[in-house]
Design a protein around this motif. Structure first.
Motif, PDB file in Angstrom:
ATOM      1  N   ILE A  43       0.813  -1.216   0.000  1.00 56.72           N
ATOM      2  CA  ILE A  43       0.000   0.000   0.000  1.00 56.72           C
ATOM      3  C   ILE A  43       0.847   1.266   0.000  1.00 56.72           C
ATOM      4  CG2 ILE A  43      -1.690   1.344   1.300  1.00 56.72           C
ATOM      5  CD1 ILE A  43      -2.891  -1.288   2.276  1.00 56.72           C
ATOM      6  N   LEU A  44       1.774   1.384   0.948  1.00 50.67           N
ATOM      7  CA  LEU A  44       2.574   2.612   1.029  1.00 50.67           C
ATOM      8  C   LEU A  44       3.480   2.819  -0.184  1.00 50.67           C
ATOM      9  CD1 LEU A  44       3.442   2.735   4.836  1.00 50.67           C
ATOM     10  CD2 LEU A  44       1.748   4.074   3.572  1.00 50.67           C
ATOM     11  N   PRO A  45       4.176   1.787  -0.694  1.00 51.72           N
ATOM     12  CA  PRO A  45       4.960   1.997  -1.916  1.00 51.72           C
ATOM     13  C   PRO A  45       4.110   2.411  -3.117  1.00 51.72           C
ATOM     14  CG  PRO A  45       5.723   0.029  -0.788  1.00 51.72           C
ATOM     15  CD  PRO A  45       4.459   0.463  -0.102  1.00 51.72           C
ATOM     16  N   VAL A  46       2.930   1.797  -3.270  1.00 53.95           N
ATOM     17  CA  VAL A  46       2.043   2.163  -4.376  1.00 53.95           C
ATOM     18  C   VAL A  46       1.612   3.625  -4.252  1.00 53.95           C
ATOM     19  CG1 VAL A  46      -0.267   1.837  -5.341  1.00 53.95           C
ATOM     20  CG2 VAL A  46       1.182  -0.149  -4.907  1.00 53.95           C
ATOM     21  N   LEU A  47       1.243   4.035  -3.047  1.00 55.11           N
ATOM     22  CA  LEU A  47       0.839   5.428  -2.834  1.00 55.11           C
ATOM     23  C   LEU A  47       1.995   6.385  -3.106  1.00 55.11           C
ATOM     24  CD1 LEU A  47      -1.329   5.149   0.420  1.00 55.11           C
ATOM     25  CD2 LEU A  47      -2.120   5.524  -1.933  1.00 55.11           C
ATOM     26  N   LEU A  48       3.208   5.986  -2.724  1.00 58.13           N
ATOM     27  CA  LEU A  48       4.377   6.837  -2.955  1.00 58.13           C
ATOM     28  C   LEU A  48       4.625   7.038  -4.444  1.00 58.13           C
ATOM     29  CD1 LEU A  48       6.792   8.343  -1.730  1.00 58.13           C
ATOM     30  CD2 LEU A  48       8.070   6.198  -1.813  1.00 58.13           C
ATOM     31  N   TYR A  49       4.573   5.956  -5.222  1.00 62.79           N
ATOM     32  CA  TYR A  49       4.776   6.070  -6.659  1.00 62.79           C
ATOM     33  C   TYR A  49       3.661   6.889  -7.308  1.00 62.79           C
ATOM     34  CZ  TYR A  49       8.618   2.687  -6.785  1.00 62.79           C
ATOM     35  OH  TYR A  49       9.818   2.054  -6.617  1.00 62.79           O
ATOM     36  N   MET A  50       2.430   6.656  -6.887  1.00 63.62           N
ATOM     37  CA  MET A  50       1.314   7.408  -7.454  1.00 63.62           C
ATOM     38  C   MET A  50       1.444   8.893  -7.138  1.00 63.62           C
ATOM     39  SD  MET A  50      -1.907   4.825  -6.779  1.00 63.62           S
ATOM     40  CE  MET A  50      -3.078   5.971  -7.516  1.00 63.62           C
ATOM     41  N   LEU A  51       1.902   9.200  -5.934  1.00 58.12           N
ATOM     42  CA  LEU A  51       2.104  10.597  -5.553  1.00 58.12           C
ATOM     43  C   LEU A  51       3.200  11.231  -6.406  1.00 58.12           C
ATOM     44  CD1 LEU A  51       1.574  12.991  -3.657  1.00 58.12           C
ATOM     45  CD2 LEU A  51       3.250  12.010  -2.085  1.00 58.12           C
ATOM     46  N   ALA A  52       4.303  10.502  -6.592  1.00 57.50           N
ATOM     47  CA  ALA A  52       5.416  11.025  -7.388  1.00 57.50           C
ATOM     48  C   ALA A  52       4.984  11.296  -8.826  1.00 57.50           C
ATOM     49  CB  ALA A  52       6.583  10.045  -7.353  1.00 57.50           C
ATOM     50  N   PHE A  53       4.279  10.343  -9.431  1.00 59.90           N
ATOM     51  CA  PHE A  53       3.811  10.540 -10.801  1.00 59.90           C
ATOM     52  C   PHE A  53       2.788  11.666 -10.870  1.00 59.90           C
ATOM     53  CE2 PHE A  53       4.811   5.814 -11.345  1.00 59.90           C
ATOM     54  CZ  PHE A  53       6.055   6.077 -11.906  1.00 59.90           C
ATOM     55  N   GLY A  54       1.936  11.744  -9.864  1.00 58.38           N
ATOM     56  CA  GLY A  54       0.925  12.799  -9.835  1.00 58.38           C
ATOM     57  C   GLY A  54       1.534  14.178  -9.743  1.00 58.38           C
ATOM     58  N   VAL A  55       2.581  14.318  -8.947  1.00 56.02           N
ATOM     59  CA  VAL A  55       3.259  15.611  -8.804  1.00 56.02           C
ATOM     60  C   VAL A  55       3.861  16.047 -10.132  1.00 56.02           C
ATOM     61  CG1 VAL A  55       5.253  16.757  -7.756  1.00 56.02           C
ATOM     62  CG2 VAL A  55       3.703  15.412  -6.333  1.00 56.02           C
ATOM     63  N   VAL A  56       4.479  15.110 -10.844  1.00 57.70           N
ATOM     64  CA  VAL A  56       5.092  15.437 -12.140  1.00 57.70           C
ATOM     65  C   VAL A  56       4.020  15.883 -13.137  1.00 57.70           C
ATOM     66  CG1 VAL A  56       6.335  14.505 -14.125  1.00 57.70           C
ATOM     67  CG2 VAL A  56       7.075  13.927 -11.815  1.00 57.70           C
ATOM     68  N   VAL A  57       2.922  15.128 -13.205  1.00 62.79           N
ATOM     69  CA  VAL A  57       1.836  15.477 -14.131  1.00 62.79           C
ATOM     70  C   VAL A  57       1.249  16.844 -13.774  1.00 62.79           C
ATOM     71  CG1 VAL A  57      -0.479  14.862 -14.900  1.00 62.79           C
ATOM     72  CG2 VAL A  57       1.269  13.084 -14.674  1.00 62.79           C
ATOM     73  N   TRP A  58       1.029  17.054 -12.481  1.00 64.34           N
ATOM     74  CA  TRP A  58       0.478  18.346 -12.039  1.00 64.34           C
ATOM     75  C   TRP A  58       1.419  19.500 -12.379  1.00 64.34           C
ATOM     76  CZ3 TRP A  58       2.371  22.038  -8.680  1.00 64.34           C
ATOM     77  CH2 TRP A  58       1.480  23.061  -8.342  1.00 64.34           C
ATOM     78  N   ALA A  59       2.717  19.274 -12.154  1.00 62.53           N
ATOM     79  CA  ALA A  59       3.691  20.340 -12.407  1.00 62.53           C
ATOM     80  C   ALA A  59       3.719  20.720 -13.882  1.00 62.53           C
ATOM     81  CB  ALA A  59       5.086  19.880 -11.938  1.00 62.53           C
ATOM     82  N   TYR A  60       3.721  19.708 -14.771  1.00 65.99           N
ATOM     83  CA  TYR A  60       3.729  20.022 -16.203  1.00 65.99           C
ATOM     84  C   TYR A  60       2.418  20.676 -16.637  1.00 65.99           C
ATOM     85  CZ  TYR A  60       8.127  17.919 -17.718  1.00 65.99           C
ATOM     86  OH  TYR A  60       9.454  17.663 -17.926  1.00 65.99           O
ATOM     87  N   SER A  61       1.327  20.309 -15.998  1.00 69.14           N
ATOM     88  CA  SER A  61       0.025  20.865 -16.380  1.00 69.14           C
ATOM     89  C   SER A  61      -0.154  22.311 -15.931  1.00 69.14           C
ATOM     90  CB  SER A  61      -1.102  20.012 -15.805  1.00 69.14           C
ATOM     91  OG  SER A  61      -1.045  18.689 -16.281  1.00 69.14           O
ATOM     92  N   ASN A  62       0.461  22.664 -14.790  1.00 68.49           N
ATOM     93  CA  ASN A  62       0.187  23.954 -14.188  1.00 68.49           C
ATOM     94  C   ASN A  62       1.362  24.934 -14.195  1.00 68.49           C
ATOM     95  OD1 ASN A  62      -2.637  23.633 -12.710  1.00 68.49           O
ATOM     96  ND2 ASN A  62      -1.523  21.728 -12.432  1.00 68.49           N
ATOM     97  N   LEU A  63       2.580  24.391 -14.329  1.00 70.84           N
ATOM     98  CA  LEU A  63       3.725  25.277 -14.207  1.00 70.84           C
ATOM     99  C   LEU A  63       4.516  25.437 -15.498  1.00 70.84           C
ATOM    100  CD1 LEU A  63       5.089  24.079 -10.740  1.00 70.84           C
ATOM    101  CD2 LEU A  63       3.568  25.994 -11.215  1.00 70.84           C
ATOM    102  N   ALA A  64       4.382  24.475 -16.395  1.00 69.01           N
ATOM    103  CA  ALA A  64       5.178  24.545 -17.641  1.00 69.01           C
ATOM    104  C   ALA A  64       4.716  25.703 -18.516  1.00 69.01           C
ATOM    105  CB  ALA A  64       5.045  23.217 -18.383  1.00 69.01           C
TER     106      ALA A  64
END
Length: 230
Positions: A209-230
């Motif tokens: 559970i925790l590793p899956v959540l960590l990876y999902m959070l990491a990927f989510g942050v990258v997607v969010w950053a490109y969507s909102n900051l690029a």
């Protein structure tokens, strides 16, 4: 172990090191319980060193990706610019760079990563156990991520003039490697159950559970950053 698993285990040759690894490599991905059933077969220094080095290379590329993402988002630092200059020198320079960094990274994988992996085993109720065995599972389960990652790099080297071009290319096939961190979680969990007596619900929390959540959070942050900051 059920009768089918016992029969499959009896069919595995008792070669150690590289011979065992290459003969049964497919089991690492598809039947990890069998691949990790006898850790003595994998406890061969040269095989462990090379595996650590490959993981170190993969981690080095991840660090480079993080810096390239920051550069894309406008966070340009002197170290980022130095990195860009280095990887723009072509694939030979790039591979020499990550191979060298990978040597140093291997120590952190074994000592720091392995230490925290064993700590999670302890928190999962494993009690007193051989810490080397925990580290061996950590290392070889991480190959599920490192080997496909390196294969993608080698394939990319045949299509693009340098790593920066490959990173910025508008293609999606290389994104398939995001599957493998989640696959490695499955492999790691099955290996734990095959080698340690743990409290299952705790092991699921710490190794699934925790590793899956960590990876999902990491990927989510990258997607969010490109969507909102690029």
């Amino acid at each position: 172990m059920d009768s089918v698993a016992k029969q499959e285990m009896s069919n595995i040759d008792k070669d150690t090191g590289f011979k065992f690894f290459f003969k049964n490599f497919h089991l690492l991905f598809f039947k990890p319980s069998l691949f990790f059933k006898d850790l003595d077969l994998l406890n061969v220094p040269l095989l462990v060193y090379i595996s650590l080095w490959l993981i170190g290379i993969s981690n080095a590329v991840d660090r480079i990706d993080q810096k390239l993402i920051k550069t894309d988002l406008g966070t340009v630092t002197s170290s980022n610019q130095l990195l860009l200059d280095g990887i723009s020198g072509g694939w030979i320079v790039f591979f020499l760079m990550v191979a060298g960094i990978g040597v140093f990274g291997a120590f952190f994988v074994w000592f720091i990563g392995g230490w925290f992996y064993n700590l999670r085993l302890f928190w999962s109720g494993a009690g007193d156990f051989d810490k080397v065995n925990g580290r061996l599972i950590y290392v070889f389960s991480n190959l599920v991520v490192a080997i496909p990652h390196i294969i993608v790099l080698l394939v990319s080297a045949t299509y693009y003039q340098d790593y920066a071009s490959a990173f910025n290319a508008e293609e999606y096939w290389s994104s398939l490697i995001i599957i493998f961190p989640f696959w490695a979680i499955y492999v790691s969990y099955k290996a734990i159950l095959a080698n340690f007596t743990v409290i299952k619900w705790k092991a699921i929390i710490w190794f699934v559970i925790l590793p899956v959540l960590l990876y999902m959070l990491a990927f989510g942050v990258v997607v969010w950053a490109y969507s909102n900051l690029a």
